[in-house]
Design a protein around this motif. Structure first.
Motif, PDB file in Angstrom:
ATOM      1  N   LEU A   1       0.823  -1.206   0.000  1.00  0.00           N
ATOM      2  CA  LEU A   1       0.000   0.000   0.000  1.00  0.00           C
ATOM      3  C   LEU A   1       0.863   1.265   0.000  1.00  0.00           C
ATOM      4  O   LEU A   1       0.641   2.186  -0.791  1.00  0.00           O
ATOM      5  CB  LEU A   1      -0.945   0.002   1.203  1.00  0.00           C
ATOM      6  CG  LEU A   1      -1.903   1.184   1.319  1.00  0.00           C
ATOM      7  CD1 LEU A   1      -2.724   1.360   0.053  1.00  0.00           C
ATOM      8  CD2 LEU A   1      -2.830   1.012   2.521  1.00  0.00           C
ATOM      9  N   ARG A   2       1.856   1.323   0.872  1.00  0.00           N
ATOM     10  CA  ARG A   2       2.709   2.508   0.905  1.00  0.00           C
ATOM     11  C   ARG A   2       3.477   2.659  -0.407  1.00  0.00           C
ATOM     12  O   ARG A   2       3.694   3.782  -0.884  1.00  0.00           O
ATOM     13  CB  ARG A   2       3.680   2.427   2.079  1.00  0.00           C
ATOM     14  CG  ARG A   2       3.006   2.584   3.438  1.00  0.00           C
ATOM     15  CD  ARG A   2       4.034   2.780   4.538  1.00  0.00           C
ATOM     16  NE  ARG A   2       3.400   2.936   5.834  1.00  0.00           N
ATOM     17  CZ  ARG A   2       4.028   3.319   6.937  1.00  0.00           C
ATOM     18  NH1 ARG A   2       5.331   3.602   6.874  1.00  0.00           N
ATOM     19  NH2 ARG A   2       3.393   3.426   8.070  1.00  0.00           N
ATOM     20  N   ASP A   3       3.890   1.539  -0.987  1.00  0.00           N
ATOM     21  CA  ASP A   3       4.610   1.610  -2.264  1.00  0.00           C
ATOM     22  C   ASP A   3       3.734   2.237  -3.339  1.00  0.00           C
ATOM     23  O   ASP A   3       4.205   3.039  -4.160  1.00  0.00           O
ATOM     24  CB  ASP A   3       5.043   0.210  -2.712  1.00  0.00           C
ATOM     25  CG  ASP A   3       6.077  -0.408  -1.782  1.00  0.00           C
ATOM     26  OD1 ASP A   3       6.687   0.338  -1.003  1.00  0.00           O
ATOM     27  OD2 ASP A   3       6.278  -1.635  -1.848  1.00  0.00           O
TER      28      ASP A   3
ATOM     29  N   ALA B   1       2.308   6.905  -6.779  1.00  0.00           N
ATOM     30  CA  ALA B   1       1.393   7.964  -7.214  1.00  0.00           C
ATOM     31  C   ALA B   1       2.029   9.337  -7.028  1.00  0.00           C
ATOM     32  O   ALA B   1       1.893  10.221  -7.880  1.00  0.00           O
ATOM     33  CB  ALA B   1       0.082   7.876  -6.430  1.00  0.00           C
ATOM     34  N   VAL B   2       2.747   9.517  -5.908  1.00  0.00           N
ATOM     35  CA  VAL B   2       3.425  10.791  -5.660  1.00  0.00           C
ATOM     36  C   VAL B   2       4.497  11.027  -6.719  1.00  0.00           C
ATOM     37  O   VAL B   2       4.615  12.133  -7.275  1.00  0.00           O
ATOM     38  CB  VAL B   2       4.028  10.813  -4.239  1.00  0.00           C
ATOM     39  CG1 VAL B   2       4.902  12.054  -4.047  1.00  0.00           C
ATOM     40  CG2 VAL B   2       2.924  10.784  -3.185  1.00  0.00           C
ATOM     41  N   ARG B   3       5.277   9.990  -7.040  1.00  0.00           N
ATOM     42  CA  ARG B   3       6.324  10.143  -8.056  1.00  0.00           C
ATOM     43  C   ARG B   3       5.736  10.488  -9.417  1.00  0.00           C
ATOM     44  O   ARG B   3       6.343  11.203 -10.217  1.00  0.00           O
ATOM     45  CB  ARG B   3       7.150   8.858  -8.155  1.00  0.00           C
ATOM     46  CG  ARG B   3       8.102   8.627  -6.994  1.00  0.00           C
ATOM     47  CD  ARG B   3       9.120   7.555  -7.328  1.00  0.00           C
ATOM     48  NE  ARG B   3       8.488   6.277  -7.610  1.00  0.00           N
ATOM     49  CZ  ARG B   3       8.209   5.345  -6.699  1.00  0.00           C
ATOM     50  NH1 ARG B   3       8.518   5.587  -5.427  1.00  0.00           N
ATOM     51  NH2 ARG B   3       7.637   4.214  -7.035  1.00  0.00           N
ATOM     52  N   ALA B   4       4.513   9.995  -9.663  1.00  0.00           N
ATOM     53  CA  ALA B   4       3.866  10.262 -10.946  1.00  0.00           C
ATOM     54  C   ALA B   4       3.234  11.645 -11.001  1.00  0.00           C
ATOM     55  O   ALA B   4       2.753  12.056 -12.053  1.00  0.00           O
ATOM     56  CB  ALA B   4       2.814   9.191 -11.233  1.00  0.00           C
TER      57      ALA B   4
ATOM     58  N   HIS C   1       1.207   8.355   6.207  1.00  0.00           N
ATOM     59  CA  HIS C   1       2.270   8.239   5.207  1.00  0.00           C
ATOM     60  C   HIS C   1       1.995   9.146   4.012  1.00  0.00           C
ATOM     61  O   HIS C   1       2.918   9.796   3.494  1.00  0.00           O
ATOM     62  CB  HIS C   1       2.393   6.785   4.752  1.00  0.00           C
ATOM     63  CG  HIS C   1       3.451   6.576   3.714  1.00  0.00           C
ATOM     64  ND1 HIS C   1       4.797   6.628   4.000  1.00  0.00           N
ATOM     65  CD2 HIS C   1       3.355   6.337   2.373  1.00  0.00           C
ATOM     66  CE1 HIS C   1       5.490   6.420   2.886  1.00  0.00           C
ATOM     67  NE2 HIS C   1       4.640   6.246   1.892  1.00  0.00           N
ATOM     68  N   ALA C   2       0.745   9.206   3.573  1.00  0.00           N
ATOM     69  CA  ALA C   2       0.391  10.047   2.426  1.00  0.00           C
ATOM     70  C   ALA C   2       0.697  11.514   2.708  1.00  0.00           C
ATOM     71  O   ALA C   2       1.236  12.230   1.856  1.00  0.00           O
ATOM     72  CB  ALA C   2      -1.080   9.866   2.079  1.00  0.00           C
TER      73      ALA C   2
END
Length: 289
Positions: free
Chosen positions: A176-178, A183-186, A209-210
Motif C-alpha cells: 500500500l505505501r509503495d 502515485a506521488v512520483r507520478a 504516510h500520504a
C-alpha cells in the motif's frame, strides 16, 4: 484546512445537528468521547431529552463516560450540558410513528442520515474545494479498505470516465505505501479516502504516510470525529446506518457521487469524455439497453 474542514457546512445551517457540531468543534476528544459526540449528532433532536444513562446506552459507553464528556466540553456535569442543549437547540422529540419492524426502522434511519447530509451540503464550499483538489491531481489515488472498499471502487469506476488517471487503492498490505509513493512520483497532489467503521488501523497509518509524502488528504468518513479526522486535510462527514447486523452506507455513497459532480465541474473536458465513452459503448453494443 484542518481535519474537520467538512463540518463548516453543518455549522452554517440552523439544525440541531449543526449546533451540536459547533459545540464540539475545537475540543480534543478521546475516542470514547468522539463516539458519544457522534451518537448525539445522529440523534440531535432527541438528545436534549435523554438522561445520562440513556445517552450512555445509545453510544454504547458507561454513564461516567458521559459525565466526563460533559466536563470535557466545559460543563459542570451532564445536567448542565442538557440544560444548555435545551436552550440552544430546542426541538420536539421525534413522534412515535406506530409499530414498525426492524427493516423499516433501518430505512427510516438512513432517510434521516440523508437529511443530515443535505443540511451539511447547504454550504457547498467544502465539496467544491474537494472537487477542485481531486480534478487537479494527476494521478488521483483513491483509498478504501474493508467496509469502505465498495465506496472507493464505485467512485473510481465513474471517476475514470472523466479523469485521465485514477488509481484505486482497494487492498491493504505491504504494497500500500509503495503504491502511494508511486502515485506521488507520478505527480499526484491529492489522495481521496473513504473511511467507514470499523476503521482499520492500516487506513490511518496510510493517511499519515500520504501526508508525509506531501499529498493533500480528502476523506469521506462516517463522522467528523472518526479516527481519520486528525490525519485528513479536508473531511466530509456522511453518517452510516447501524440498525442492521451490518452498517448501511447510503449517505457516504451519495456524498461520493456529489464529489464526482464537483470534480466534473472542474474538468473542462469531462462532458467530451462522457460523450466519447457513450459513442464507443454504442458502437460495441456494450449495454443491453
Amino acid at each position: 484546512m484542518n481535519g474537520t474542514g467538512g463540518t463548516s457546512g453543518a455549522s452554517g445551517t440552523d439544525s440541531p445537528a449543526a449546533r451540536l457540531q459547533t459545540l464540539f468543534e475545537g475540543h480534543r476528544l478521546t475516542p470514547t468521547q468522539r463516539r458519544i459526540a457522534h451518537s448525539m449528532v445522529r440523534r440531535a433532536s432527541d438528545v436534549p431529552f435523554l438522561s445520562s444513562v440513556e445517552l450512555a446506552e445509545l453510544a454504547g459507553v458507561s454513564q461516567p463516560s458521559v459525565t466526563r464528556f460533559a466536563v470535557a466540553l466545559g460543563f459542570d456535569g451532564y445536567p448542565a450540558l442538557r440544560r444548555h442543549l435545551r436552550e440552544v437547540a430546542p426541538a420536539e422529540p421525534v413522534a412515535d410513528t406506530g409499530a414498525v419492524n426492524e427493516y423499516q426502522q433501518a430505512v427510516a434511519a438512513e432517510i434521516e442520515n440523508l437529511r443530515h447530509l443535505a443540511e451539511v451540503l447547504a454550504d457547498p464550499g467544502p465539496v467544491r474545494e474537494a472537487g477542485r483538489l481531486l480534478s487537479a491531481s494527476r494521478p488521483l489515488p483513491v483509498l478504501g479498505l474493508r467496509a469502505a472498499a465498495a465506496q472507493a471502487h464505485g467512485f473510481s469506476y465513474f471517476a475514470a470516465k472523466v479523469h485521465p488517471d485514477v488509481r484505486l487503492l482497494g487492498e491493504g498490505g505491504t504494497m500500500l505505501r509503495d503504491r502511494i509513493d508511486a502515485a506521488v512520483r507520478a505527480g499526484a497532489g491529492t489522495l481521496l479516502c473513504f473511511a467507514l467503521p470499523r476503521h482499520p488501523r492500516e487506513v490511518v497509518e496510510a493517511l499519515v504516510h500520504a501526508k508525509e509524502a506531501g499529498l493533500t488528504v480528502v476523506t469521506v468518513a462516517d463522522s467528523a470525529f472518526a479516527p481519520v479526522a486528525k490525519v485528513s486535510d479536508l473531511l466530509l462527514p456522511a453518517a452510516v446506518g447501524t440498525g442492521l447486523a451490518f452498517d448501511t452506507a447510503c449517505a457516504p455513497m451519495l456524498l461520493g457521487r456529489v464529489l464526482l459532480e464537483a470534480m466534473c465541474d472542474d474538468l473542462p473536458d469531462a462532458q467530451a469524455r462522457l460523450e466519447e465513452f457513450d459513442a464507443k459503448a454504442a458502437a460495441r453494443g456494450l449495454f443491453a439497453d
